[in-house]
Design a protein around this motif. Structure first.
Motif, PDB file in Angstrom:
ATOM      1  N   LEU A   1      25.269  44.964   1.894  1.00  0.00           N
ATOM      2  CA  LEU A   1      26.077  45.173   3.436  1.00  0.00           C
ATOM      3  C   LEU A   1      25.951  46.419   4.078  1.00  0.00           C
ATOM      4  O   LEU A   1      25.792  46.871   5.065  1.00  0.00           O
ATOM      5  CB  LEU A   1      27.553  44.671   2.989  1.00  0.00           C
ATOM      6  N   GLN A   2      26.014  47.458   2.858  1.00  0.00           N
ATOM      7  CA  GLN A   2      25.855  48.874   3.437  1.00  0.00           C
ATOM      8  C   GLN A   2      24.311  49.040   3.830  1.00  0.00           C
ATOM      9  O   GLN A   2      24.499  49.966   5.054  1.00  0.00           O
ATOM     10  CB  GLN A   2      25.977  49.786   2.232  1.00  0.00           C
TER      11      GLN A   2
ATOM     12  N   GLU B   1      24.390  47.475   7.744  1.00  0.00           N
ATOM     13  CA  GLU B   1      25.366  48.042   8.421  1.00  0.00           C
ATOM     14  C   GLU B   1      24.346  49.419   8.962  1.00  0.00           C
ATOM     15  O   GLU B   1      24.524  49.951  10.202  1.00  0.00           O
ATOM     16  CB  GLU B   1      26.405  48.359   7.843  1.00  0.00           C
ATOM     17  N   ALA B   2      23.929  49.919   8.053  1.00  0.00           N
ATOM     18  CA  ALA B   2      23.062  51.387   8.304  1.00  0.00           C
ATOM     19  C   ALA B   2      21.933  51.292   9.076  1.00  0.00           C
ATOM     20  O   ALA B   2      21.466  52.069   9.872  1.00  0.00           O
ATOM     21  CB  ALA B   2      23.070  52.078   7.037  1.00  0.00           C
TER      22      ALA B   2
ATOM     23  N   PRO C   1      21.078  47.636  13.276  1.00  0.00           N
ATOM     24  CA  PRO C   1      21.264  47.713  14.629  1.00  0.00           C
ATOM     25  C   PRO C   1      20.030  48.487  15.107  1.00  0.00           C
ATOM     26  O   PRO C   1      19.295  48.218  16.396  1.00  0.00           O
ATOM     27  CB  PRO C   1      22.484  48.669  14.714  1.00  0.00           C
TER      28      PRO C   1
ATOM     29  N   GLN D   1      30.641  37.421  12.416  1.00  0.00           N
ATOM     30  CA  GLN D   1      29.185  37.804  12.486  1.00  0.00           C
ATOM     31  C   GLN D   1      28.416  36.558  12.112  1.00  0.00           C
ATOM     32  O   GLN D   1      27.426  36.371  12.963  1.00  0.00           O
ATOM     33  CB  GLN D   1      29.052  38.507  10.926  1.00  0.00           C
TER      34      GLN D   1
ATOM     35  N   THR E   1      24.169  39.176   6.661  1.00  0.00           N
ATOM     36  CA  THR E   1      25.303  40.037   6.811  1.00  0.00           C
ATOM     37  C   THR E   1      26.643  39.179   6.596  1.00  0.00           C
ATOM     38  O   THR E   1      27.666  39.849   5.919  1.00  0.00           O
ATOM     39  CB  THR E   1      25.297  40.814   7.865  1.00  0.00           C
TER      40      THR E   1
ATOM     41  N   ARG F   1      29.843  39.408   3.697  1.00  0.00           N
ATOM     42  CA  ARG F   1      31.480  39.925   4.044  1.00  0.00           C
ATOM     43  C   ARG F   1      32.090  38.576   3.478  1.00  0.00           C
ATOM     44  O   ARG F   1      33.159  38.933   2.787  1.00  0.00           O
ATOM     45  CB  ARG F   1      31.554  39.821   5.507  1.00  0.00           C
TER      46      ARG F   1
END
Length: 371
Positions: free
Chosen positions: A259-260, A263-264, A267, A301, A285, A289
């Protein structure tokens, strides 16, 4: 012209350019400079490639010639591809092929066909892939090391994508041998990336379809790509590496770490040409979660992933999205949504199996006609 000592082919091109310039071979020097721009683009040094091309476009405008035009279109095509990974590069490469044919520039023709084959494979253009492979293989000589490395890599990628890793292996080896002989470190980087990407894709498919994934050595393989690119100053494909690692971590159950990474890095990847991967990555993702107890965020999501499903994206990405969403909705006890996505996943996996058979047939036919 300066060169980094890390790039063997760049050093070679610089030496040949300087020799041509000293001998007063202006057109030869311009072609070598265009080839240098191509290599810079493949290594991910897009600003330096653009600087080279701006100078060459000015020279070509003052004294146009189809051979230089062919190499410029080749370089611009690769610049376009490594900027957004889309289909716009195909038109540039087709123009390069036409100009190379007019000029009788066989080396540029073979390279244009090799890169067209790569883009046709990536974009699932079956007939165009077979045609480009057939023509490229027939036209390439023993001296066309860069073109043959790319043609062999496309064959390996296609077979690997078609679930024939055993059949792909000798073509990866042929591609590696040609790239090594040419000193083409960018091609070696592409080989590592593509081999690893298709291994990750196969592991992900297996996990989503309830089969045992072959995880041995996969995370170290992703790390080796980072190490190779860092050692040689390659930047063209590095944005994909964290997402590959995240996908493997999802399969292994390391949800927080995965997940980290999503998220990083997701996008930025979606904003720079990798939208076709968006729905399946967002579904992964959401699954992370859900597994971490973030149920409200997981549902949001998952709904976002549904909106991102594009019927034009790769069939296996669609299938992966539906499979993962079925798991997410089942975990969230939304049985109607889970059943709907489960049924869609089953259909898309069946469609993908038919595509894999088509890939194998395309390669077989091209090899029979091109060799």
């Amino acid at each position: 012209m300066t060169a980094t000592p890390r790039s063997r082919l760049l050093l070679k091109l610089d030496a040949e350019f300087e020799a041509a310039a000293r001998a007063g071979e202006q057109r030869r020097a311009q072609v070598l400079r265009a080839q240098r721009a191509m290599l810079l683009a493949r290594q991910g040094d897009l600003p330096a490639a653009r600087e080279e091309l701006t100078h060459l476009h000015q020279a070509a405008f003052a004294s146009p010639h189809p051979e230089l035009g062919a190499w410029l279109h080749l370089a611009e095509g690769l610049m376009t591809y490594y900027t957004d990974f889309g289909t716009a590069a195909i038109e540039r490469l087709q123009r390069a092929l036409s100009l190379a044919q007019v000029a009788g520039a066989r080396e540029a023709q073979v390279l244009a066909l090799a890169y067209l084959a790569m883009l046709h494979m990536v974009n699932h253009r079956f007939d165009a892939l077979g045609h480009s492979l057939e023509r490229g293989l027939a036209l390439a000589t023993e001296d066309d090391l860069q073109a043959r490395a790319r043609l062999y890599l496309v064959i390996a990628m296609t077979l690997h994508h078609a679930d024939d890793a055993e059949g792909a292996a000798p073509w990866y080896a042929k591609a590696r041998a040609c790239a090594t002989a040419a000193g083409d470190d960018a091609a070696l980087s592409a080989l590592l990336h593509n081999n690893t990407q298709f291994r990750v894709a196969a592991v992900r498919r297996a996990a989503l379809q309830g089969r045992a994934p072959a995880l041995a050595g996969l995370l170290p393989g992703v790390q080796s790509m980072d190490n190779f690119d860092h050692a040689l100053g390659m930047h063209a494909l590095t944005q994909v590496n964290p997402l590959l690692r995240a996908q493997v971590l999802v399969v292994t159950g390391a949800y927080a770490e995965a997940l980290q990474l999503f998220e990083a890095h997701l996008p930025h990847a979606l904003a720079t040409g990798l939208e076709r991967m968006g729905s399946s990555m967002l579904a992964d993702t959401a699954w992370c979660r859900a597994q971490l107890g973030q149920h409200e965020a997981a549902l949001a999501q998952a709904r976002e992933s549904e909106l991102e499903i594009d019927p034009r994206c790769d069939t296996d990405d669609q299938a992966a999205t539906h499979s993962r969403l079925a798991q997410v909705f089942s975990h969230l006890q939304l049985s109607d949504d889970a059943q709907r996505h489960g049924a869609l996943a089953q259909q898309r996996w069946s469609d993908f199996a038919a595509e894999q058979a088509r890939w194998r047939e395309v390669v077989r036919a091209a090899l029979e006609k091109g060799h």
